[in-house]
Design a protein around this motif. Structure first.
Motif, short mmCIF file in Angstrom:
data_model
loop_
_atom_site.label_atom_id
_atom_site.label_comp_id
_atom_site.label_asym_id
_atom_site.label_seq_id
_atom_site.Cartn_x
_atom_site.Cartn_y
_atom_site.Cartn_z
N ASP A 89 0.82 -1.21 0.00
CA ASP A 89 0.00 0.00 0.00
C ASP A 89 0.86 1.27 0.00
OD1 ASP A 89 -2.20 -1.69 2.25
OD2 ASP A 89 -2.55 -1.32 0.11
N THR A 90 2.16 1.10 0.14
CA THR A 90 3.07 2.24 0.12
C THR A 90 2.97 2.96 -1.22
OG1 THR A 90 4.63 1.25 1.67
CG2 THR A 90 5.50 2.93 0.17
N ALA A 91 2.68 4.26 -1.16
CA ALA A 91 2.46 5.03 -2.37
C ALA A 91 2.26 6.50 -2.01
CB ALA A 91 1.23 4.52 -3.13
N VAL A 92 2.27 7.33 -3.04
CA VAL A 92 1.76 8.70 -2.89
C VAL A 92 0.28 8.64 -3.22
CG1 VAL A 92 1.90 11.08 -3.68
CG2 VAL A 92 3.98 9.71 -3.50
N TYR A 93 -0.53 9.14 -2.32
CA TYR A 93 -1.98 9.13 -2.49
C TYR A 93 -2.45 10.52 -2.93
CZ TYR A 93 -2.32 4.49 -0.46
OH TYR A 93 -2.20 3.13 -0.24
N TYR A 94 -3.32 10.53 -3.94
CA TYR A 94 -3.80 11.77 -4.52
C TYR A 94 -5.32 11.86 -4.40
CZ TYR A 94 0.76 11.99 -6.84
OH TYR A 94 2.11 12.03 -7.10
N CYS A 95 -5.81 13.01 -4.00
CA CYS A 95 -7.23 13.30 -4.00
C CYS A 95 -7.60 13.85 -5.39
CB CYS A 95 -7.56 14.31 -2.92
SG CYS A 95 -9.31 14.74 -2.80
N ASN A 96 -8.78 13.47 -5.86
CA ASN A 96 -9.26 13.94 -7.16
C ASN A 96 -10.72 14.36 -7.04
OD1 ASN A 96 -10.88 12.99 -9.82
ND2 ASN A 96 -8.88 13.80 -10.39
N ALA A 97 -11.04 15.48 -7.66
CA ALA A 97 -12.42 15.95 -7.77
C ALA A 97 -12.78 16.01 -9.25
CB ALA A 97 -12.57 17.33 -7.13
N ARG A 98 -13.92 15.43 -9.60
CA ARG A 98 -14.29 15.37 -11.01
C ARG A 98 -15.77 15.65 -11.19
NH1 ARG A 98 -16.45 11.37 -13.76
NH2 ARG A 98 -15.94 9.85 -12.13
N LYS A 99 -16.06 16.49 -12.22
CA LYS A 99 -17.44 16.73 -12.62
C LYS A 99 -17.47 16.74 -14.14
CE LYS A 99 -21.34 19.91 -12.11
NZ LYS A 99 -21.79 21.22 -11.56
N GLY A 100 -18.09 15.76 -14.71
CA GLY A 100 -18.07 15.63 -16.16
C GLY A 100 -16.66 15.39 -16.64
N SER A 101 -16.21 16.19 -17.58
CA SER A 101 -14.87 16.03 -18.12
C SER A 101 -13.83 16.88 -17.39
CB SER A 101 -14.86 16.38 -19.61
OG SER A 101 -15.28 17.72 -19.80
N PHE A 102 -14.24 17.58 -16.37
CA PHE A 102 -13.33 18.45 -15.64
C PHE A 102 -12.88 17.77 -14.35
CE2 PHE A 102 -13.75 22.08 -18.32
CZ PHE A 102 -15.04 22.02 -18.83
N GLY A 103 -11.57 17.70 -14.17
CA GLY A 103 -11.03 17.09 -12.97
C GLY A 103 -9.87 17.87 -12.42
N SER A 104 -9.66 17.78 -11.11
CA SER A 104 -8.55 18.45 -10.44
C SER A 104 -7.89 17.49 -9.46
CB SER A 104 -9.05 19.69 -9.69
OG SER A 104 -9.60 20.62 -10.58
N TRP A 105 -6.60 17.72 -9.25
CA TRP A 105 -5.80 16.85 -8.37
C TRP A 105 -5.25 17.63 -7.20
CZ3 TRP A 105 -5.58 11.67 -9.30
CH2 TRP A 105 -5.94 11.23 -10.57
N GLY A 106 -5.13 16.93 -6.07
CA GLY A 106 -4.38 17.46 -4.95
C GLY A 106 -2.90 17.28 -5.19
N GLN A 107 -2.09 17.76 -4.24
CA GLN A 107 -0.64 17.73 -4.41
C GLN A 107 -0.04 16.37 -4.12
OE1 GLN A 107 -2.19 18.93 -1.81
NE2 GLN A 107 -1.08 18.35 0.03
N GLY A 108 -0.80 15.51 -3.48
CA GLY A 108 -0.32 14.17 -3.15
C GLY A 108 0.24 14.11 -1.73
N ILE A 109 0.09 12.94 -1.10
CA ILE A 109 0.58 12.76 0.26
C ILE A 109 1.16 11.35 0.38
CG2 ILE A 109 -1.65 11.98 1.18
CD1 ILE A 109 -0.97 13.72 3.67
N GLN A 110 2.31 11.26 1.05
CA GLN A 110 3.02 9.99 1.13
C GLN A 110 2.46 9.11 2.24
OE1 GLN A 110 5.74 8.84 -0.83
NE2 GLN A 110 5.34 6.90 0.24
N VAL A 111 2.24 7.85 1.90
CA VAL A 111 1.91 6.81 2.88
C VAL A 111 2.96 5.71 2.74
CG1 VAL A 111 0.27 5.00 3.52
CG2 VAL A 111 -0.56 7.28 2.90
#
Length: 115
Positions: A89-111
């Motif tokens: 499970d070790t990885a950089v985890y990213y949050c994503n928000a999406r509506k239709g074809s538009f999406g945005s990413w967070g900066q990422g966080i290490q686990v």
């Protein structure tokens, strides 16, 4: 500009738990499908979990039964509860928000899951 602020990562031993949080604005939170992705060392980005504005959830096969995604409507935050963590499970985890074809990413966080 969509802001997604991730928190909660860190180092944990195998079998342990962590909770990741992704905070955003009320408008984005209420209208977007919110997801967590991850990218492990030398791997591509993969879907971990997703929750729709209506609360429907789905999970990647590798985390089913161990991870839970949930919306906190009072805080405009999406939480990812991770239990029974494994070294893979070790990885950089990213949050994503999406509506239709538009999406945005967070900066990422290490686990990191390691003894």
């Amino acid at each position: 500009q969509v802001q997604l602020v991730e928190s909660g990562g860190g180092l944990v031993q195998p079998g342990g738990s962590l909770r990741l949080s992704c905070a955003t604005s009320a408008t984005i939170f209420s209208t977007n499908t919110m997801s967590w992705y991850r990218q492990g060392p030398g791997k591509g980005r993969e879907l971990v979990a997703v929750v729709t504005p209506g609360g429907i959830t789905n999970y990647g096969d590798s985390v089913k039964g161990r991870f839970t995604i949930a919306r906190d409507n009072a805080k405009n935050t999406v939480n990812l509860q991770m239990n029974s963590l494994k070294p893979e499970d070790t990885a950089v985890y990213y949050c994503n928000a999406r509506k239709g074809s538009f999406g945005s990413w967070g900066q990422g966080i290490q686990v990191t899951v390691s003894s």
